[in-house]
Design a protein around this motif. Structure first.
Motif, PDB file in Angstrom:
ATOM      1  N   ASN A   1       2.385  -3.766   2.368  1.00  0.00           N
ATOM      2  CA  ASN A   1       3.729  -4.266   2.104  1.00  0.00           C
ATOM      3  C   ASN A   1       3.777  -4.893   0.712  1.00  0.00           C
ATOM      4  O   ASN A   1       2.769  -4.979   0.017  1.00  0.00           O
ATOM      5  CB  ASN A   1       4.196  -5.231   3.207  1.00  0.00           C
ATOM      6  CG  ASN A   1       3.373  -6.500   3.277  1.00  0.00           C
ATOM      7  OD1 ASN A   1       2.859  -7.004   2.273  1.00  0.00           O
ATOM      8  ND2 ASN A   1       3.247  -7.039   4.484  1.00  0.00           N
ATOM      9  N   VAL A   2       4.950  -5.350   0.312  1.00  0.00           N
ATOM     10  CA  VAL A   2       5.146  -5.890  -1.035  1.00  0.00           C
ATOM     11  C   VAL A   2       4.244  -7.098  -1.271  1.00  0.00           C
ATOM     12  O   VAL A   2       3.654  -7.241  -2.345  1.00  0.00           O
ATOM     13  CB  VAL A   2       6.635  -6.248  -1.266  1.00  0.00           C
ATOM     14  CG1 VAL A   2       6.828  -6.987  -2.571  1.00  0.00           C
ATOM     15  CG2 VAL A   2       7.487  -4.996  -1.242  1.00  0.00           C
ATOM     16  N   SER A   3       4.119  -7.949  -0.287  1.00  0.00           N
ATOM     17  CA  SER A   3       3.285  -9.143  -0.425  1.00  0.00           C
ATOM     18  C   SER A   3       1.818  -8.771  -0.663  1.00  0.00           C
ATOM     19  O   SER A   3       1.140  -9.357  -1.511  1.00  0.00           O
ATOM     20  CB  SER A   3       3.414 -10.009   0.828  1.00  0.00           C
ATOM     21  OG  SER A   3       2.525 -11.089   0.777  1.00  0.00           O
ATOM     22  N   GLN A   4       1.325  -7.793   0.070  1.00  0.00           N
ATOM     23  CA  GLN A   4      -0.067  -7.359  -0.078  1.00  0.00           C
ATOM     24  C   GLN A   4      -0.287  -6.677  -1.423  1.00  0.00           C
ATOM     25  O   GLN A   4      -1.314  -6.892  -2.075  1.00  0.00           O
ATOM     26  CB  GLN A   4      -0.439  -6.435   1.084  1.00  0.00           C
ATOM     27  CG  GLN A   4      -0.457  -7.178   2.408  1.00  0.00           C
ATOM     28  CD  GLN A   4      -0.253  -6.278   3.608  1.00  0.00           C
ATOM     29  OE1 GLN A   4       0.211  -5.140   3.490  1.00  0.00           O
ATOM     30  NE2 GLN A   4      -0.583  -6.791   4.783  1.00  0.00           N
ATOM     31  N   LEU A   5       0.684  -5.881  -1.851  1.00  0.00           N
ATOM     32  CA  LEU A   5       0.592  -5.262  -3.176  1.00  0.00           C
ATOM     33  C   LEU A   5       0.607  -6.330  -4.260  1.00  0.00           C
ATOM     34  O   LEU A   5      -0.131  -6.240  -5.254  1.00  0.00           O
ATOM     35  CB  LEU A   5       1.741  -4.277  -3.392  1.00  0.00           C
ATOM     36  CG  LEU A   5       1.703  -3.003  -2.573  1.00  0.00           C
ATOM     37  CD1 LEU A   5       2.989  -2.210  -2.775  1.00  0.00           C
ATOM     38  CD2 LEU A   5       0.492  -2.168  -2.917  1.00  0.00           C
ATOM     39  N   SER A   6       1.424  -7.351  -4.060  1.00  0.00           N
ATOM     40  CA  SER A   6       1.505  -8.438  -5.021  1.00  0.00           C
ATOM     41  C   SER A   6       0.175  -9.187  -5.115  1.00  0.00           C
ATOM     42  O   SER A   6      -0.266  -9.556  -6.205  1.00  0.00           O
ATOM     43  CB  SER A   6       2.635  -9.388  -4.631  1.00  0.00           C
ATOM     44  OG  SER A   6       2.739 -10.427  -5.555  1.00  0.00           O
ATOM     45  N   ASN A   7      -0.483  -9.407  -3.984  1.00  0.00           N
ATOM     46  CA  ASN A   7      -1.797 -10.063  -3.988  1.00  0.00           C
ATOM     47  C   ASN A   7      -2.808  -9.246  -4.786  1.00  0.00           C
ATOM     48  O   ASN A   7      -3.589  -9.804  -5.558  1.00  0.00           O
ATOM     49  CB  ASN A   7      -2.312 -10.258  -2.565  1.00  0.00           C
ATOM     50  CG  ASN A   7      -1.525 -11.276  -1.788  1.00  0.00           C
ATOM     51  OD1 ASN A   7      -0.824 -12.106  -2.347  1.00  0.00           O
ATOM     52  ND2 ASN A   7      -1.625 -11.214  -0.469  1.00  0.00           N
ATOM     53  N   TYR A   8      -2.796  -7.939  -4.600  1.00  0.00           N
ATOM     54  CA  TYR A   8      -3.711  -7.060  -5.326  1.00  0.00           C
ATOM     55  C   TYR A   8      -3.388  -7.074  -6.821  1.00  0.00           C
ATOM     56  O   TYR A   8      -4.274  -7.178  -7.665  1.00  0.00           O
ATOM     57  CB  TYR A   8      -3.615  -5.648  -4.746  1.00  0.00           C
ATOM     58  CG  TYR A   8      -4.530  -4.637  -5.382  1.00  0.00           C
ATOM     59  CD1 TYR A   8      -5.885  -4.884  -5.547  1.00  0.00           C
ATOM     60  CD2 TYR A   8      -4.045  -3.401  -5.797  1.00  0.00           C
ATOM     61  CE1 TYR A   8      -6.729  -3.942  -6.121  1.00  0.00           C
ATOM     62  CE2 TYR A   8      -4.867  -2.458  -6.361  1.00  0.00           C
ATOM     63  CZ  TYR A   8      -6.210  -2.728  -6.518  1.00  0.00           C
ATOM     64  OH  TYR A   8      -7.033  -1.788  -7.090  1.00  0.00           O
ATOM     65  N   TYR A   9      -2.102  -7.016  -7.133  1.00  0.00           N
ATOM     66  CA  TYR A   9      -1.648  -7.095  -8.523  1.00  0.00           C
ATOM     67  C   TYR A   9      -2.153  -8.385  -9.178  1.00  0.00           C
ATOM     68  O   TYR A   9      -2.659  -8.371 -10.300  1.00  0.00           O
ATOM     69  CB  TYR A   9      -0.116  -7.034  -8.549  1.00  0.00           C
ATOM     70  CG  TYR A   9       0.528  -7.446  -9.844  1.00  0.00           C
ATOM     71  CD1 TYR A   9       0.738  -6.519 -10.863  1.00  0.00           C
ATOM     72  CD2 TYR A   9       0.939  -8.765 -10.066  1.00  0.00           C
ATOM     73  CE1 TYR A   9       1.332  -6.907 -12.054  1.00  0.00           C
ATOM     74  CE2 TYR A   9       1.536  -9.147 -11.246  1.00  0.00           C
ATOM     75  CZ  TYR A   9       1.730  -8.215 -12.237  1.00  0.00           C
ATOM     76  OH  TYR A   9       2.308  -8.597 -13.419  1.00  0.00           O
ATOM     77  N   LEU A  10      -2.022  -9.504  -8.465  1.00  0.00           N
ATOM     78  CA  LEU A  10      -2.450 -10.792  -9.008  1.00  0.00           C
ATOM     79  C   LEU A  10      -3.964 -10.866  -9.193  1.00  0.00           C
ATOM     80  O   LEU A  10      -4.449 -11.608 -10.054  1.00  0.00           O
ATOM     81  CB  LEU A  10      -1.962 -11.936  -8.107  1.00  0.00           C
ATOM     82  CG  LEU A  10      -0.448 -12.151  -8.101  1.00  0.00           C
ATOM     83  CD1 LEU A  10      -0.057 -13.173  -7.035  1.00  0.00           C
ATOM     84  CD2 LEU A  10       0.053 -12.565  -9.469  1.00  0.00           C
ATOM     85  N   ALA A  11      -4.712 -10.112  -8.413  1.00  0.00           N
ATOM     86  CA  ALA A  11      -6.166 -10.061  -8.595  1.00  0.00           C
ATOM     87  C   ALA A  11      -6.536  -9.265  -9.846  1.00  0.00           C
ATOM     88  O   ALA A  11      -7.494  -9.596 -10.545  1.00  0.00           O
ATOM     89  CB  ALA A  11      -6.830  -9.451  -7.360  1.00  0.00           C
ATOM     90  N   LEU A  12      -5.763  -8.209 -10.138  1.00  0.00           N
ATOM     91  CA  LEU A  12      -6.057  -7.345 -11.287  1.00  0.00           C
ATOM     92  C   LEU A  12      -5.536  -7.916 -12.603  1.00  0.00           C
ATOM     93  O   LEU A  12      -6.144  -7.689 -13.661  1.00  0.00           O
ATOM     94  CB  LEU A  12      -5.420  -5.960 -11.074  1.00  0.00           C
ATOM     95  CG  LEU A  12      -5.906  -5.131  -9.902  1.00  0.00           C
ATOM     96  CD1 LEU A  12      -5.093  -3.839  -9.820  1.00  0.00           C
ATOM     97  CD2 LEU A  12      -7.378  -4.826 -10.003  1.00  0.00           C
TER      98      LEU A  12
END
Length: 188
Positions: free
Chosen positions: A112-123
């Motif tokens: 979901n958007v929240s999980q994608l956002s978490n991954y984005y913030l890690a990268l």
């Protein structure tokens, strides 16, 4: 004092284990319903959703946000050098999302958007450091030395040791050091 205050929504990594706020539960339920109603959304890429009524517009906005996140994530993965290392993609994604685990990079499309956002913030911090270093012509070894100076509590052996150890503030310090080094090289 008149008015009201809405408490902020914390990212899933900042919440106690097993805890979800009511808005995150609602979003998770909506995402699950969308996935069940649209089985074609199983791949890595997602298509936008155009709609006429308010619910479809909200879904369209959510899909637009997903598409933007996917675009940034793919760009970051390429710039960091992760595209040829699917195991590292999986490890980073899973560490960023304790509530949603994947076995291969293609499963990111189900997030979901929240999980994608978490991954984005890690990268993002690592990507920002590497982009500036490349632009300034500073070699990776020097960047890793700067990272070791900023984060003496960890052993920096490769760019991958920076994930989940270097955050925005640290990245800013490293970028300042890269810029100073580049400036010094130009004047020398």
């Amino acid at each position: 004092m008149k008015g009201y205050w809405t408490p902020p929504t914390l990212p899933s990594w900042a919440l106690p284990e097993g805890y979800k706020s009511s808005t995150q539960q609602q979003q998770s339920q909506q995402d699950n319903q969308r996935r069940q109603n649209n089985p074609s959304n199983q791949g890595r890429t997602q298509q936008g959703n155009q709609g006429g009524n308010n619910q479809n517009q909200q879904q369209g906005n959510s899909e637009n946000e997903r598409n933007k996140l996917f675009a940034y994530i793919e760009k970051f993965e390429n710039q960091i050098g992760l595209k040829n290392q699917p195991n590292i993609i999986v490890r980073i994604f899973n560490k960023a999302n304790s509530d949603f685990q994947i076995k291969n990079p293609n499963e990111i499309g189900r997030a979901n958007v929240s999980q994608l956002s978490n991954y984005y913030l890690a990268l993002r911090p690592i990507n920002d450091i590497l982009v500036v270093a490349q632009k300034q012509g500073v070699p990776l070894e020097q960047v890793l030395t700067f990272a070791q100076i900023v984060k003496p509590q960890i052993k920096v052996e490769s760019i991958f040791s920076l994930f989940f150890n270097v955050f925005k503030e640290d990245a800013t310090k490293i970028i300042q050091m890269i810029n100073a080094e580049a400036q010094q090289q130009r004047t020398a």
